[in-house]
Design a protein around this motif. Structure first.
Motif, PDB file in Angstrom:
ATOM      1  N   GLY A   1       1.099  -1.189  -0.010  1.00 46.65           N
ATOM      2  CA  GLY A   1      -0.308  -0.148  -0.056  1.00 46.65           C
ATOM      3  C   GLY A   1       0.863   1.327  -0.084  1.00 46.65           C
ATOM      4  O   GLY A   1       1.868   1.266  -0.662  1.00 46.65           O
ATOM      5  N   THR A   2       0.274   2.277   0.801  1.00 47.22           N
ATOM      6  CA  THR A   2       1.101   3.563   0.681  1.00 47.22           C
ATOM      7  C   THR A   2       2.139   3.454   1.956  1.00 47.22           C
ATOM      8  O   THR A   2       2.923   4.446   1.987  1.00 47.22           O
ATOM      9  N   GLY A   3       2.425   2.481   2.671  1.00 47.42           N
ATOM     10  CA  GLY A   3       3.300   2.344   3.560  1.00 47.42           C
ATOM     11  C   GLY A   3       4.818   2.083   2.798  1.00 47.42           C
ATOM     12  O   GLY A   3       4.910   1.984   1.806  1.00 47.42           O
ATOM     13  N   SER A   4       5.917   1.833   3.665  1.00 49.05           N
ATOM     14  CA  SER A   4       7.103   1.733   3.531  1.00 49.05           C
ATOM     15  C   SER A   4       7.499  -0.006   3.303  1.00 49.05           C
ATOM     16  O   SER A   4       6.809  -0.841   4.225  1.00 49.05           O
ATOM     17  N   VAL A   5       8.494  -0.170   2.519  1.00 47.38           N
ATOM     18  CA  VAL A   5       9.163  -1.540   2.620  1.00 47.38           C
ATOM     19  C   VAL A   5      10.524  -1.588   3.180  1.00 47.38           C
ATOM     20  O   VAL A   5      11.372  -0.847   2.415  1.00 47.38           O
ATOM     21  N   VAL A   6      10.765  -2.147   4.067  1.00 49.46           N
ATOM     22  CA  VAL A   6      12.090  -2.316   4.572  1.00 49.46           C
ATOM     23  C   VAL A   6      12.785  -3.721   4.252  1.00 49.46           C
ATOM     24  O   VAL A   6      12.128  -4.675   4.644  1.00 49.46           O
ATOM     25  N   VAL A   7      13.974  -3.724   3.459  1.00 53.01           N
ATOM     26  CA  VAL A   7      14.456  -4.963   3.184  1.00 53.01           C
ATOM     27  C   VAL A   7      15.635  -4.954   4.096  1.00 53.01           C
ATOM     28  O   VAL A   7      16.663  -4.348   4.154  1.00 53.01           O
ATOM     29  N   ASP A   8      15.614  -6.222   5.145  1.00 53.77           N
ATOM     30  CA  ASP A   8      16.538  -6.164   6.196  1.00 53.77           C
ATOM     31  C   ASP A   8      17.440  -7.355   5.629  1.00 53.77           C
ATOM     32  O   ASP A   8      17.356  -8.410   5.299  1.00 53.77           O
ATOM     33  N   LEU A   9      18.663  -6.754   5.387  1.00 55.50           N
ATOM     34  CA  LEU A   9      20.022  -7.486   4.713  1.00 55.50           C
ATOM     35  C   LEU A   9      21.076  -7.930   6.015  1.00 55.50           C
ATOM     36  O   LEU A   9      21.879  -8.278   5.740  1.00 55.50           O
ATOM     37  N   ALA A  10      20.245  -8.034   7.128  1.00 50.94           N
ATOM     38  CA  ALA A  10      21.449  -8.311   8.306  1.00 50.94           C
ATOM     39  C   ALA A  10      21.877  -9.854   8.358  1.00 50.94           C
ATOM     40  O   ALA A  10      23.059 -10.244   8.746  1.00 50.94           O
ATOM     41  N   GLY A  11      20.979 -10.593   7.559  1.00 51.88           N
ATOM     42  CA  GLY A  11      21.428 -12.271   7.522  1.00 51.88           C
ATOM     43  C   GLY A  11      22.054 -12.429   5.981  1.00 51.88           C
ATOM     44  O   GLY A  11      22.068 -13.775   5.704  1.00 51.88           O
ATOM     45  N   VAL A  12      22.447 -11.375   5.226  1.00 47.41           N
ATOM     46  CA  VAL A  12      23.194 -11.772   3.952  1.00 47.41           C
ATOM     47  C   VAL A  12      24.568 -11.412   4.025  1.00 47.41           C
ATOM     48  O   VAL A  12      25.019 -10.225   4.301  1.00 47.41           O
ATOM     49  N   PRO A  13      25.333 -12.286   3.851  1.00 45.71           N
ATOM     50  CA  PRO A  13      26.859 -12.223   3.808  1.00 45.71           C
ATOM     51  C   PRO A  13      27.161 -11.867   2.599  1.00 45.71           C
ATOM     52  O   PRO A  13      28.398 -11.212   2.345  1.00 45.71           O
ATOM     53  N   LEU A  14      26.595 -11.958   1.154  1.00 43.56           N
ATOM     54  CA  LEU A  14      27.094 -11.684  -0.017  1.00 43.56           C
ATOM     55  C   LEU A  14      25.930 -11.278  -0.863  1.00 43.56           C
ATOM     56  O   LEU A  14      24.928 -12.072  -0.952  1.00 43.56           O
ATOM     57  N   VAL A  15      25.979 -10.407  -1.886  1.00 41.64           N
ATOM     58  CA  VAL A  15      25.431  -9.943  -2.746  1.00 41.64           C
ATOM     59  C   VAL A  15      26.162  -9.692  -4.242  1.00 41.64           C
ATOM     60  O   VAL A  15      27.298  -9.226  -4.270  1.00 41.64           O
ATOM     61  N   ASP A  16      25.808 -10.746  -5.221  1.00 38.59           N
ATOM     62  CA  ASP A  16      26.469 -10.567  -6.363  1.00 38.59           C
ATOM     63  C   ASP A  16      25.593  -9.669  -7.309  1.00 38.59           C
ATOM     64  O   ASP A  16      24.588  -8.906  -7.155  1.00 38.59           O
ATOM     65  N   ALA A  17      26.192  -9.518  -8.673  1.00 38.46           N
ATOM     66  CA  ALA A  17      25.441  -8.648  -9.713  1.00 38.46           C
ATOM     67  C   ALA A  17      24.138  -9.039  -9.758  1.00 38.46           C
ATOM     68  O   ALA A  17      23.307  -8.291 -10.033  1.00 38.46           O
ATOM     69  N   ALA A  18      23.640 -10.496  -9.718  1.00 36.89           N
ATOM     70  CA  ALA A  18      22.186 -10.679 -10.005  1.00 36.89           C
ATOM     71  C   ALA A  18      21.387  -9.920  -8.944  1.00 36.89           C
ATOM     72  O   ALA A  18      20.239  -9.404  -9.117  1.00 36.89           O
ATOM     73  N   GLY A  19      21.940  -9.959  -7.464  1.00 37.19           N
ATOM     74  CA  GLY A  19      20.974  -9.641  -6.598  1.00 37.19           C
ATOM     75  C   GLY A  19      21.211  -7.993  -6.722  1.00 37.19           C
ATOM     76  O   GLY A  19      20.018  -7.418  -6.243  1.00 37.19           O
ATOM     77  N   VAL A  20      22.101  -7.435  -6.935  1.00 35.35           N
ATOM     78  CA  VAL A  20      22.244  -5.856  -7.258  1.00 35.35           C
ATOM     79  C   VAL A  20      20.992  -5.388  -8.179  1.00 35.35           C
ATOM     80  O   VAL A  20      20.349  -4.513  -7.993  1.00 35.35           O
ATOM     81  N   SER A  21      20.745  -6.164  -9.256  1.00 36.50           N
ATOM     82  CA  SER A  21      20.043  -6.172 -10.291  1.00 36.50           C
ATOM     83  C   SER A  21      18.530  -6.001  -9.764  1.00 36.50           C
ATOM     84  O   SER A  21      17.438  -5.391 -10.125  1.00 36.50           O
ATOM     85  N   VAL A  22      18.417  -7.255  -8.841  1.00 38.34           N
ATOM     86  CA  VAL A  22      16.942  -7.304  -8.352  1.00 38.34           C
ATOM     87  C   VAL A  22      16.734  -6.178  -7.300  1.00 38.34           C
ATOM     88  O   VAL A  22      15.495  -5.768  -7.348  1.00 38.34           O
ATOM     89  N   LEU A  23      17.519  -5.760  -6.593  1.00 38.10           N
ATOM     90  CA  LEU A  23      17.311  -4.506  -5.815  1.00 38.10           C
ATOM     91  C   LEU A  23      16.914  -3.275  -6.593  1.00 38.10           C
ATOM     92  O   LEU A  23      16.039  -2.539  -6.081  1.00 38.10           O
TER      93      LEU A  23
END
Length: 379
Positions: free
Chosen positions: A318-340
């Motif tokens: 809805g009109t609220g916000s979405v918080v993406v909690d990455l505290a449990g993510v040790p690695l993000v590659d190019a595919a993850g950056v593209s998704v974000l």
């Protein structure tokens, strides 16, 4: 003839008459009492002592005292007298075999510093004696072939006997070395093993490698033991070369940190994710905002799962916000950056605010390098 010549001739005759003396001893002993038989035995032994001494002198010059050799020869003589049977042949021949056997046994059991098989010990003594005989006859040192022919054995057997002679009286490691001050012979043997100091480090690394996830261990083995390139590793594992580079870098950094600490640090993402290479996405309501918790590595294999979770959160938030909690993510590659980045565009179209929280240092650095930090604010 002089008196001295008479004595020499008498001694030679005595030695030549050993068979006759032994035969007379056997005849007289057969009907004698015990005391008389002992006296006859002692008389024959005294008569044969010069003969035993002559056999003992054959083995002089081999590191043993002549007195000891004579005692051993006399013991063999006593055994020959006690066991003599005139029906079995010449006493002299039997005495030679018995006395020589005692002398050889003495050298084999009492004088060798290093254990050598009995047959080699006996042959070594025979080779030494044959070498002296042939040297005297040829006026030079005999060859191996000549020694083998003289003894009736093969040349390899003679060579083995010659080499084994070094085990008769081995050099002491504590023997002083001339011209070396207080140095001993053992100090000059061997050298400093530079790899010895690294044994502890190798054992430590081996233990730490077992703590790594299977994929990281396999990649390290392929890179540093199989000498494979990052491109070859990426092709075999089905991931990008950049992802391989990041995984290797993270594994090496962890190993380096673990080597410098008494207790190895936790492997990021392993204990929180519940499994090593999977990823979990959960959505929960946190007041007016939706919190998307991500656990595990975000790579080409798991990026689609994150895309689905973010789309669901943005479209239902809805009109609220979405918080993406990455505290449990040790690695993000190019595919993850593209998704974000795609989630930012979708949120802008839906009029929803999106932000990230709890990014670990390595992930935060990836977001900054990729430029995503400029469009995806931190909560």
């Amino acid at each position: 003839m002089s008196a001295r010549g008479d004595i020499g001739e008498q001694t030679d005759n005595t030695l030549e008459d050993l068979d006759a003396a032994a035969l007379d001893f056997a005849v007289r002993r057969s009907g004698a009492a015990e005391a008389e038989a002992d006296a006859l035995r002692d008389e024959l032994v005294r008569h044969c002592l010069p003969f035993a001494g002559r056999l003992a002198r054959r083995y002089r010059g081999r590191g043993e005292q002549m007195e000891d050799l004579e005692q051993v020869a006399r013991l063999g003589l006593v055994k020959a007298v006690d066991r003599y049977d005139p029906d079995r042949g010449s006493f002299t021949a039997y005495a030679v075999i018995t006395i020589s056997g005692e002398l050889k046994r003495h050298f084999r059991d009492r004088t060798w510093g290093v254990h050598v098989p009995r047959r080699v010990q006996d042959l070594s003594l025979e080779v030494g004696h044959a070498s002296m005989v042939l040297t005297s006859a040829l006026a030079r040192t005999p060859t191996v072939a000549e020694l083998a022919e003289h003894l009736g054995v093969s040349e390899p057997a003679v060579l083995e006997a010659v080499e084994s002679a070094a085990g008769y009286s081995p050099a002491s490691l504590n023997a002083p070395v001339a011209g070396e001050g207080a140095a001993e012979f053992g100090d000059l043997i061997g050298g400093v093993d530079d790899d010895l100091e690294s044994v502890t480090d190798k054992l430590t690394v081996t233990d730490l490698l077992l703590r790594l996830p299977t994929r990281e261990r396999r990649m390290l083995a392929m890179r540093f033991y199989g000498n494979r390139t990052q491109a070859e590793i990426a092709a075999e594992l089905g991931i990008s070369q950049m992802h391989v580079s990041r995984l290797l870098s993270r594994a090496l950094s962890w190993l380096r940190e673990a080597m410098l600490n008494d207790a190895p640090p936790p492997w990021e993402g392993e204990s929180r994710a519940g499994h090593q290479h999977g990823m979990e996405v959960s959505v929960s309501r946190d007041g007016s905002a939706l919190r998307v918790r991500v656990r595990g590595e975000v790579d080409r294999d798991t990026a689609e799962r994150l895309r689905t979770g973010l789309r669901h959160a943005v479209t239902t938030g809805g009109t609220g916000s979405v918080v993406v909690d990455l505290a449990g993510v040790p690695l993000v590659d190019a595919a993850g950056v593209s998704v974000l980045l795609e989630a930012v565009r979708v949120a802008a179209q839906a009029g929803t605010e999106i932000c990230v929280s709890g990014a670990q240092p390595y992930v935060a650095r990836i977001l900054a390098v990729s430029g995503l930090a400029g469009v995806l604010r931190r909560c």
